[in-house]
Design an enzyme around this catalytic site. Structure first.
Site, PDB file in Angstrom:
ATOM      1  N   ASP A  17       0.517  -1.257   0.012  1.00  0.00           N
ATOM      2  CA  ASP A  17      -0.088   0.086  -0.192  1.00  0.00           C
ATOM      3  C   ASP A  17       1.059   1.344   0.173  1.00  0.00           C
ATOM      4  OD1 ASP A  17      -1.723  -2.313   0.535  1.00  0.00           O
ATOM      5  OD2 ASP A  17      -3.168  -0.462   1.610  1.00  0.00           O
ATOM      6  N   ARG A  97       0.044   6.468  17.194  1.00  0.00           N
ATOM      7  CA  ARG A  97      -0.016   7.330  15.805  1.00  0.00           C
ATOM      8  C   ARG A  97       0.454   8.721  16.232  1.00  0.00           C
ATOM      9  NH1 ARG A  97      -0.031   3.056  13.702  1.00  0.00           N
ATOM     10  NH2 ARG A  97      -2.097   1.956  13.096  1.00  0.00           N
ATOM     11  N   ASP A 126      -7.442   6.117  12.183  1.00  0.00           N
ATOM     12  CA  ASP A 126      -5.940   6.504  11.910  1.00  0.00           C
ATOM     13  C   ASP A 126      -5.774   7.895  11.240  1.00  0.00           C
ATOM     14  OD1 ASP A 126      -4.776   4.561  13.553  1.00  0.00           O
ATOM     15  OD2 ASP A 126      -4.942   3.052  12.025  1.00  0.00           O
ATOM     16  N   SER A 180      -6.618  -6.778   7.758  1.00  0.00           N
ATOM     17  CA  SER A 180      -5.333  -5.960   7.965  1.00  0.00           C
ATOM     18  C   SER A 180      -4.783  -5.890   9.362  1.00  0.00           C
ATOM     19  CB  SER A 180      -6.234  -4.395   7.561  1.00  0.00           C
ATOM     20  OG  SER A 180      -5.372  -3.433   8.299  1.00  0.00           O
TER      21      SER A 180
HETATM   22  N1  ARG Z   1      -9.611  -0.008  15.277  1.00  0.00           N
HETATM   23  C1  ARG Z   1      -8.472   0.096  15.795  1.00  0.00           C
HETATM   24  C2  ARG Z   1      -8.215   1.681  16.157  1.00  0.00           C
HETATM   25  O1  ARG Z   1      -8.808   2.390  15.707  1.00  0.00           O
HETATM   26  C3  ARG Z   1      -7.184  -0.365  15.111  1.00  0.00           C
HETATM   27  C4  ARG Z   1      -6.858   0.432  13.827  1.00  0.00           C
HETATM   28  C5  ARG Z   1      -5.783  -0.062  12.838  1.00  0.00           C
HETATM   29  N2  ARG Z   1      -5.703  -1.570  12.830  1.00  0.00           N
HETATM   30  C6  ARG Z   1      -5.464  -2.336  11.596  1.00  0.00           C
HETATM   31  N3  ARG Z   1      -5.668  -3.477  11.666  1.00  0.00           N
HETATM   32  N4  ARG Z   1      -5.550  -1.468  10.530  1.00  0.00           N
HETATM   33  O2  ARG Z   1      -7.444   1.967  17.133  1.00  0.00           O
END
Ligand code: ARG
Length: 407
Positions: A17, A97, A126, A180
């Site tokens: 990606d 993040r 995110d 993911s």
């Molecule tokens: N749902 C979780 C959050 O918002 C994880 C997000 C990222 N996870 C992922 N498998 N892409 O904190």
């Protein structure tokens, strides 16, 4: 027509990606891209990241080991509040993040870039965490979110784009990825695709870093964690820095099948999503920290912390780590930890981490006050008479009224 930018710092993982994103940014903005990869303990081979970025023509590639900073300045402060979102989620992705954003902005300032970019989609949390953090850290910085701009709408289109641009596509990425993944020292999160049916139990192969509690050792293991002012500092008597300590607890947790979670949560953007989380060390740490606070915090102090915790968790989840309200709550939480020092012993057994003893030189626990045995005069049982009478007064009044007035 795209806005003009002269240099972009991209949060690059080396995966398909972000490799496509890298190419797309080069094509779309015709400018220099700096690739930044944070080592947060995701456990991927980071040396391959460099060669992949080089292959795509990037000359400025920065791979930084941020594991210590991650645990010391983000995970530990969050754990002082016993933070969980919606009752369960230990915020493993949410808390990573702001740190990544901090470095994206810092590198941008260093190299004179006017934009940063990330690979988060337009449907998730995110994007908010990256961009709100960037806004707070540098009001002038532009953010480019390719997933919200380009015409690529599916995995097939992504793969086609990669092939058109000689970006190698790993065999297992040709079809749809089964889900993911986002991993770091605190947790592994798995969501999407095969997990989207919340009415279907997740298959065993989804879990990647903990054993099934059924297969965990049949003998319990006892571990003692030392705390200083709210932060864990030792395991079984060995002093450890934040990163080492979390790695140690992760080892114990994964061996005993601790910290598995299957959750439907509310994303900030308004959709519900189902995810599987594995937070082995964090789950032990949370139980231990609560055990430590149970003897070192005054009741009202502890209850106040518990009241603000969901609010604090929501701030972190929604992307407001860098905000005045988070800093205010953090000051309150940090101050509450001044006496949260001592030792907690837990038993790890088949998915559970239970506190079995705790001790502290700052303890407020008084065997003398609570004992059923001889009284030493510190607590006069007769005082409870008036205490109950006055507390019961309004209940008697309320009950009498209700019996008088038909509902
Ligand atoms: N749902 C979780 C959050 O918002 C994880 C997000 C990222 N996870 C992922 N498998 N892409 O904190």
């Amino acid at each position: 027509m795209q806005t003009m930018v002269k240099k972009i710092v991209l949060s690059y993982s080396g995966g398909l990606d972000t490799s496509v994103i890298l190419k797309w940014l080069q094509e779309t903005y015709q400018c220099e891209i700096i690739a930044f990869t944070a080592d947060l303990g995701q456990g991927e081979e980071l040396d391959q990241v460099r060669s992949k970025a080089e292959m795509l023509g990037v000359t400025d590639i920065r791979i930084l080991d941020l594991r210590e900073e991650f645990v010391r300045d983000f995970v530990f402060p969050m754990f002082r509040a016993n933070t969980v979102y919606e009752g369960h989620y230990l915020l493993g992705s949410s808390i990573a993040r702001p740190l990544i954003a901090k470095y994206l902005v810092q590198i941008a300032q260093e190299v004179g870039a006017d934009a940063i970019s990330h690979g988060a989609t337009g449907k998730g949390n995110d994007q908010l965490r990256f961009e709100l953090a960037a806004n707070a850290l540098d009001p002038a910085i532009k953010v480019i979110a390719p997933w919200r701009q380009w015409d690529i709408r599916s995995r097939t289109e992504l793969v086609a784009y990669a092939e058109r641009h000689q970006i190698p596509v790993p065999k297992d990425k040709r079809g749809d990825a089964p889900f993911s993944i986002d991993a770091n020292l605190l947790h592994t999160s798995t969501e999407g695709k095969v997990l989207e049916d919340a009415g279907e139990a997740a298959s065993a192969y989804v879990y990647q870093r903990t054993v099934d509690p059924v297969d965990a050792p049949d003998l319990p293991e006892v571990v003692t964690i030392g705390f200083e002012k709210g932060d864990a500092v030792s395991v079984n008597g060995t002093q450890l820095g934040p990163m080492e300590l979390l790695i140690e607890l992760n080892g114990l947790g994964s061996k005993h099948g601790i910290g598995r979670l299957d959750l439907v949560e509310n994303r900030f953007v308004g959709v519900k999503s189902r995810g599987i989380y594995e937070t082995p060390g964090g789950t032990i740490l949370l139980a231990a920290h609560r055990g430590m606070e149970s003897i070192t915090l005054d009741r009202a102090a502890a209850h106040l912390k518990d009241e603000i915790m969901p609010r604090y968790a929501e701030l972190i989840y929604n992307g407001f780590w860098y905000s005045p309200e988070r800093e205010m709550l953090q000051a309150l939480i940090d101050q509450s930890q001044n006496y949260v020092s001592g030792e907690v012993t837990l038993k790890l057994y088949k998915g559970a981490a239970n506190v079995i003893s705790r001790s502290s030189s700052n303890s407020l626990y008084s065997a003398e006050l609570v004992t059923f045995e001889d009284d030493f005069g510190a607590y006069d049982q007769r005082d409870a008479d008036g205490f109950i009478k006055l507390n019961g007064l309004r209940l008697k009044n309320w009950s009498a009224r209700n019996n008088r007035v038909p509902a």
